[in-house]
Design an enzyme around this catalytic site. Structure first.
Site, PDB file in Angstrom:
ATOM      1  N   ASP A   1       5.503  19.649   8.089  1.00  0.00           N
ATOM      2  CA  ASP A   1       6.491  20.731   8.029  1.00  0.00           C
ATOM      3  C   ASP A   1       7.780  20.310   7.311  1.00  0.00           C
ATOM      4  O   ASP A   1       8.424  21.132   6.658  1.00  0.00           O
ATOM      5  CB  ASP A   1       6.816  21.227   9.443  1.00  0.00           C
TER       6      ASP A   1
ATOM      7  N   LYS B   1       0.832  -1.216   0.000  1.00  0.00           N
ATOM      8  CA  LYS B   1       0.000   0.000   0.000  1.00  0.00           C
ATOM      9  C   LYS B   1       0.860   1.257   0.000  1.00  0.00           C
ATOM     10  O   LYS B   1       0.657   2.158  -0.812  1.00  0.00           O
ATOM     11  CB  LYS B   1      -0.901  -0.009   1.224  1.00  0.00           C
TER      12      LYS B   1
ATOM     13  N   CYS C   1      -5.924   8.447   8.207  1.00  0.00           N
ATOM     14  CA  CYS C   1      -5.994   7.948   9.590  1.00  0.00           C
ATOM     15  C   CYS C   1      -5.459   9.013  10.530  1.00  0.00           C
ATOM     16  O   CYS C   1      -4.367   9.538  10.350  1.00  0.00           O
ATOM     17  CB  CYS C   1      -5.177   6.663   9.731  1.00  0.00           C
TER      18      CYS C   1
ATOM     19  N   ARG D   1      -9.168   0.400   3.643  1.00  0.00           N
ATOM     20  CA  ARG D   1      -8.203   1.332   3.043  1.00  0.00           C
ATOM     21  C   ARG D   1      -6.907   0.637   2.675  1.00  0.00           C
ATOM     22  O   ARG D   1      -6.194   1.082   1.796  1.00  0.00           O
ATOM     23  CB  ARG D   1      -7.797   2.384   4.078  1.00  0.00           C
TER      24      ARG D   1
ATOM     25  N   ARG E   1      -0.156  14.756  12.717  1.00  0.00           N
ATOM     26  CA  ARG E   1       0.726  14.335  11.620  1.00  0.00           C
ATOM     27  C   ARG E   1       1.122  15.551  10.774  1.00  0.00           C
ATOM     28  O   ARG E   1       0.587  15.782   9.690  1.00  0.00           O
ATOM     29  CB  ARG E   1       0.037  13.249  10.782  1.00  0.00           C
ATOM     30  N   PRO E   2       2.087  16.341  11.285  1.00  0.00           N
ATOM     31  CA  PRO E   2       2.477  17.560  10.573  1.00  0.00           C
ATOM     32  C   PRO E   2       3.186  17.242   9.251  1.00  0.00           C
ATOM     33  O   PRO E   2       3.686  16.128   9.055  1.00  0.00           O
ATOM     34  CB  PRO E   2       3.457  18.230  11.546  1.00  0.00           C
TER      35      PRO E   2
END
Ligand code: EPU
Length: 421
Positions: free
Chosen positions: A125, A22, A117, A400, A122-123
């Site tokens: 940057d 995946k 998810c 998913r 979950r940045p």
């Protein structure tokens, strides 16, 4: 809404074939934007994240066709839009790869912030830092990232990541592919899917070296041409089936794997008393009697993957003794499933980054709910190992990332059904 109904207690036996990875597929599909010509991609898993990406590519103007057996043909030659459909983008995480590929090919991209998810903050940057180092001007709003060519133009550069990030490593590789000059990514992630993305791009004419080490070098090329590429097997899907056999008991040949990618998982399951035999492209897993407790700490590859945290935790809940499971990538990941496992009789206490798991002889069936992909897979495993009937809700998360999971488990002798409510 659909649910899985699982009647636990059946031992698993026979063979299961692992699908394409995946997390490689969800990077390689957006990377086809870099290619002028037809990409024939084999071993593409039929999962909802892939279907969404194919819809996004079609919507951007790509020609996309899918054959039986996991083959997808994509031709992005006629793509002109740099604004992927935001509703589709927000349905998944890996749509952030459209930023790197569109920026490299068109010098601009206007992409909604991704969804997917949500088990932790979950940045992105580090992705942005990379694009800026490559000369992009970045405008971020609450919902969008708008990338344009900065005043000095887009060009290769040195990027040192502050955290080891799979997504940032792959996004910067894509962004650098068609830019003049050389890009060096330091402190890069080393996961197998990063090597797979680089191999795909090199097959299409890119010049990338060092993928799989912590320094990746990309020499920009003028264009990429079409070609054929087969995606690697899914390390985490394979690990999930191995954990299922470990927890439910049984004897299963897991086919279409790269055993080397499985080492970190294999060694922990062996420590827990599972017998594992590696062959060229398959692994036999035999689990008899009670599992033993273990100490596991998740780490970036080649360490034990965070994406296997929840599945190994289920094994720990029924192992003899006290196991310790420490998460070092996403601290809040335990909250996606530990309370659900507790409803099934598990004894888990969380202290900071560590879950202390006191093994019980058995779990019992219950109504539980998936809150993310791997948490959902773990609840399925718990249901297979438990006494009685388990209903797992919110299975859209599971679908998913796991192709035909009900069919595959049924073929191994599990009693699992997908029920439409
Ligand atoms: N991070 C930052 N800034 C960034 C990027 C990451 O601080 O710009 C931090 C994250 O918060 C995290 C760590 O760095 O603590 C690692 O994150 P990474 O970027 O590696 O994660 P990702 O690319 O968003 C991919 C997989 C995840 C998998 C992680 C870690 C995809 C689409 N997703 O996410 O897979 O957990 O790497 O291996 O490839 C899954 O398959 O279930 C899944 C969640």
């Amino acid at each position: 809404m659909a649910r899985y109904k699982i009647v636990g207690g059946n031992r698993l036996s026979g063979e299961v074939t692992i699908s394409g990875a995946k997390n490689a597929a969800v990077a390689i599909l957006p990377a086809t934007i870099l290619v002028r010509g037809k990409c024939r991609i084999e071993n593409v898993p039929d999962i909802s994240d892939v279907r969404i990406l194919l819809d996004i590519l079609k919507d951007l103007g790509a020609s996309v066709s899918r054959e039986e057996g996991g083959v997808v043909e994509i031709d992005c030659t006629n793509v002109t839009s740099t604004h992927p459909n935001p509703e589709l983008v927000r349905k998944m995480r890996a749509s952030y790869y459209l930023m790197g590929s569109l920026l490299s090919r068109f010098g601009k991209a206007n992409v909604a912030l991704p969804g997917g998810c949500n088990f932790a903050s979950r940045p992105i940057d580090q992705h942005i830092k990379g694009f800026m180092a490559l000369g992009a001007s970045v405008e971020e709003t609450e919902d969008y990232v708008n990338l344009t060519e900065g005043p000095m133009g887009l060009h290769g550069n040195r990027v040192s990541l502050d955290v080891v990030s799979v997504g940032a490593t792959m996004n910067i590789i894509m962004a650098a592919c068609l830019l003049p000059g050389r890009t060096i990514i330091e402190n890069a992630a080393k996961e197998p899917h990063i090597v797979d993305l680089a191999n795909f791009l090199n097959t299409m004419g890119a010049n990338i070296s060092g993928a799989g080490t912590d320094t990746v070098k990309i020499r920009g090329v003028e264009s990429l041409r079409g070609g054929t590429y087969a995606i690697i097997p899914d390390q985490i899907e394979a690990g999930t089936y191995m954990a299922a056999v470990a927890a439910a008991g049984g004897n299963v040949l897991v086919r279409n794997v790269i055993p080397k990618h499985m080492d970190c998982i294999t060694s922990k399951l062996s420590e827990m008393g599972v017998q594992i035999f590696n062959y060229d492209d398959s692994i036999r897993v035999i689990s008899e009697g009670r599992l033993r407790c273990a100490t596991v700490k998740t780490r970036p590859y080649p360490g034990f993957p965070t994406d296997m945290q929840a599945q190994i935790c289920v094994c720990m809940t029924i192992a003899s003794g006290l196991s310790k499971l420490t998460e070092s990538v996403y601290e809040t990941r335990f909250f996606g499933y530990c309370s659900e496992l507790a409803n099934m009789g598990a004894d888990i206490s969380i202290s900071g980054k560590t879950a202390n798991v006191n093994g019980r002889k058995k779990l019992h069936g219950a109504m539980v709910c998936a809150r993310d992909l791997r948490a959902g897979a773990a609840l399925v495993i718990a249901g297979l190992a438990a006494e009685g009937t388990t209903y797992v809700g919110n299975i859209g998360y599971v679908e998913r990332g796991y192709e035909r999971i009900v069919e595959k488990l049924t073929a191994l002798g599990a009693d699992i059904q997908r029920i439409e409510d």
